[in-house]
Scaffold this motif. Structure first.
Motif, PDB file in Angstrom:
ATOM      1  N   LEU A  15      37.766  38.410  34.736  1.00 57.63           N
ATOM      2  CA  LEU A  15      38.099  37.709  35.974  1.00 57.63           C
ATOM      3  C   LEU A  15      38.139  38.656  37.166  1.00 57.63           C
ATOM      4  CD1 LEU A  15      40.907  35.262  34.795  1.00 57.63           C
ATOM      5  CD2 LEU A  15      38.496  34.730  35.239  1.00 57.63           C
ATOM      6  N   ARG A  16      38.607  39.875  36.954  1.00 53.13           N
ATOM      7  CA  ARG A  16      38.683  40.855  38.045  1.00 53.13           C
ATOM      8  C   ARG A  16      37.313  41.165  38.637  1.00 53.13           C
ATOM      9  NH1 ARG A  16      42.242  44.410  34.591  1.00 53.13           N
ATOM     10  NH2 ARG A  16      44.339  43.651  35.037  1.00 53.13           N
ATOM     11  N   LYS A  17      36.266  40.947  37.865  1.00 48.69           N
ATOM     12  CA  LYS A  17      34.911  41.231  38.333  1.00 48.69           C
ATOM     13  C   LYS A  17      34.356  40.125  39.236  1.00 48.69           C
ATOM     14  CE  LYS A  17      33.870  43.979  34.265  1.00 48.69           C
ATOM     15  NZ  LYS A  17      33.082  44.074  33.030  1.00 48.69           N
ATOM     16  N   HIS A  18      34.992  38.965  39.239  1.00 42.06           N
ATOM     17  CA  HIS A  18      34.523  37.849  40.069  1.00 42.06           C
ATOM     18  C   HIS A  18      34.771  38.195  41.532  1.00 42.06           C
ATOM     19  CE1 HIS A  18      34.192  33.875  41.850  1.00 42.06           C
ATOM     20  NE2 HIS A  18      33.583  33.479  40.740  1.00 42.06           N
ATOM     21  N   GLU A  19      33.819  37.932  42.388  1.00 42.42           N
ATOM     22  CA  GLU A  19      33.905  38.340  43.794  1.00 42.42           C
ATOM     23  C   GLU A  19      35.081  37.724  44.547  1.00 42.42           C
ATOM     24  OE1 GLU A  19      30.875  35.438  46.135  1.00 42.42           O
ATOM     25  OE2 GLU A  19      29.941  36.932  44.825  1.00 42.42           O
ATOM     26  N   ALA A  20      35.547  36.537  44.166  1.00 43.42           N
ATOM     27  CA  ALA A  20      36.658  35.889  44.868  1.00 43.42           C
ATOM     28  C   ALA A  20      38.028  36.373  44.390  1.00 43.42           C
ATOM     29  CB  ALA A  20      36.571  34.375  44.695  1.00 43.42           C
TER      30      ALA A  20
END
Length: 100
Positions: A15-20
């Motif tokens: 999840l930390r890799k998601h841009e938002a």
């Protein structure tokens, strides 16, 4: 570390890799494991993030606790909106620390 905790730690890392997503981490309430997700720029939690959480049986806190439908927002932290999600697989199985 349990298999479930390892699975959720991997989910949080993804999840930390998601841009938002500004940040994501695990936490505990008195009886439940929580996934905390901070979303920047005042945006809603993206559908892709919600779907990924649902794939792992992690749901909006408000809906889980019967407060409302589809609610996870708990407040602002700096420039991000904080959202709480509950791990349904281990719900109710955590011990709180109570001092008599």
């Amino acid at each position: 570390m349990t298999d479930r905790e390892a699975e959720l730690r991997q989910l949080v890392a993804e999840l930390r890799k998601h841009e938002a997503v500004d940040d994501a981490f695990l936490a505990k309430s008195f009886t439940d494991r929580l996934v905390i997700v901070d979303i920047g720029d005042g945006e809603a939690v993206p559908a892709a993030v919600r779907d990924r959480l649902a794939d792992h049986d992690v749901r909006d806190a408000d809906e889980t606790y019967g407060i409302g439908a589809g609610g996870s927002f708990t407040g602002d932290v700096g420039d991000a909106a904080r959202h709480h999600f509950v791990d349904l697989r281990t719900r109710g199985s955590h011990q709180s620390y109570v001092v008599d």
